[in-house]
Design a protein around this motif. Structure first.
Motif, mmCIF file in Angstrom:
data_model
loop_
_atom_site.group_PDB
_atom_site.id
_atom_site.type_symbol
_atom_site.label_atom_id
_atom_site.label_comp_id
_atom_site.label_asym_id
_atom_site.label_seq_id
_atom_site.Cartn_x
_atom_site.Cartn_y
_atom_site.Cartn_z
ATOM 1 N N VAL A 112 15.173 -23.786 4.141
ATOM 2 C CA VAL A 112 14.648 -24.141 5.458
ATOM 3 C C VAL A 112 15.663 -24.998 6.220
ATOM 4 N N ALA A 127 7.937 -21.122 3.676
ATOM 5 C CA ALA A 127 9.083 -21.394 4.546
ATOM 6 C C ALA A 127 8.860 -20.759 5.917
ATOM 7 N N ASP A 128 8.400 -19.513 5.943
ATOM 8 C CA ASP A 128 8.109 -18.827 7.212
ATOM 9 C C ASP A 128 7.038 -19.591 7.984
ATOM 10 N N TYR A 130 6.262 -22.745 7.708
ATOM 11 C CA TYR A 130 6.797 -24.025 8.184
ATOM 12 C C TYR A 130 7.655 -23.832 9.427
ATOM 13 N N ARG A 131 8.488 -22.807 9.418
ATOM 14 C CA ARG A 131 9.351 -22.537 10.585
ATOM 15 C C ARG A 131 8.499 -22.290 11.833
ATOM 16 N N GLU A 134 7.075 -25.640 12.935
ATOM 17 C CA GLU A 134 8.095 -26.485 13.552
ATOM 18 C C GLU A 134 8.456 -25.982 14.951
ATOM 19 N N ALA A 135 8.520 -24.671 15.103
ATOM 20 C CA ALA A 135 8.822 -24.095 16.421
ATOM 21 C C ALA A 135 7.723 -24.467 17.419
#
Ligand code: ZN
Length: 267
Positions: A112, A127-128, A130-131, A134-135
């Protein structure tokens, strides 16, 4: 005439006492019956462990006794741990009573963050998620940062030993999981903060944007893993910065019903 009168009175008295007595007995019988049913309903059907735990914790309700024993909370933490059956499950429960094998390593780790300080990785699905979180945070001017995620067993063991030396076992056990019982090994957990600064992580709950984050976590499949008000079940101090990926369905169900992962696992 006088005799007949007396006889009638006597008959009347006998009948009266008889009927009265019968009615009294009947009422008594009914009351005893009701008392018995009440006691039968009250008498909890406990297993041996539940009985011992209930005796030691007389203030707990029957439901609470059963719930806590089902979580193994009647056992000393770390003394009766069993290895989890499905370490790769997105909703895997890893704690003082449910451990990962020391050689468990997720096969789908995804980086990440990679910088001069090292690599922060989560399992692909987490991870996907979380991304995406975060975006969305960035779009809302929330400076969300991930600080720690997957940690292998050996590193957890080294940190645990170091912390134990510095702070003592009891203090470390209250907020740091022992090797095998640590969620960091799942690759589904992360420590986050908003913005930077020395205490940005520690004080995340006081950040005015934390409410936004809490509100958005479940839609992305995350929960706060150790809520302060669930410490009795997690046996960990509140950690508002420690999030755990469990998938959208579980995260939303747990949030809606106010459950921590230990409670959700009993379903
Ligand atoms: Zn953490």
């Amino acid at each position: 005439m006088k005799k007949l009168f007396i006889v009638l009175i006597c008959v009347g008295m006998v009948a009266g006492i008889g009927i009265g007595g019968f009615m009294m007995l009947q009422t008594l019988g009914q009351e005893q019956g009701q008392e018995q049913t009440r006691q039968e309903q009250k008498q909890p059907k406990y297993s041996t462990r539940e009985s011992v735990f209930a005796d030691a914790n007389p203030s707990l309700s029957e439901a609470e006794v059963k719930k806590r024993v089902a979580m193994n909370l009647d056992q000393e933490p770390y003394t009766s741990a069993a290895e989890v059956k499905d370490p790769d499950s997105i909703t895997v429960l890893v704690n003082q009573y449910n451990t990962l094998p020391s050689d468990y390593m997720p096969e789908d780790l995804d980086v990440v963050v990679q910088d001069e300080q090292g690599v922060i990785a989560l399992r692909k699905e987490a991870a996907d998620a979380y991304r995406a979180l975060e975006a969305e945070a960035k779009e809302n001017q929330v400076d969300l940062r991930i600080m720690t995620a997957f940690i292998p067993y050996d590193s957890i063991q080294a940190s645990y030993e170091e912390l134990k030396k510095a702070h003592g076992e009891a203090a470390v056990d209250a907020s740091f999981s022992r090797p095998g019982s640590s969620e960091y090994q799942t690759g589904l957990s992360a420590d986050i903060q908003i913005g930077e600064g020395e205490n940005a992580q520690q004080n995340i709950a006081q950040n005015e944007q934390y409410a936004w984050l809490l509100d958005r976590l479940p839609a992305h499949g995350f929960i706060v893993r150790y809520p302060e008000d669930k410490a009795v079940y997690t046996q960990m101090n509140g950690q508002p910065w420690h999030i755990r990926y469990v998938g959208k369905d579980a995260a939303q169900a747990m949030t809606k019903d106010g459950l921590c992962l230990e409670e959700y696992a009993l379903r």
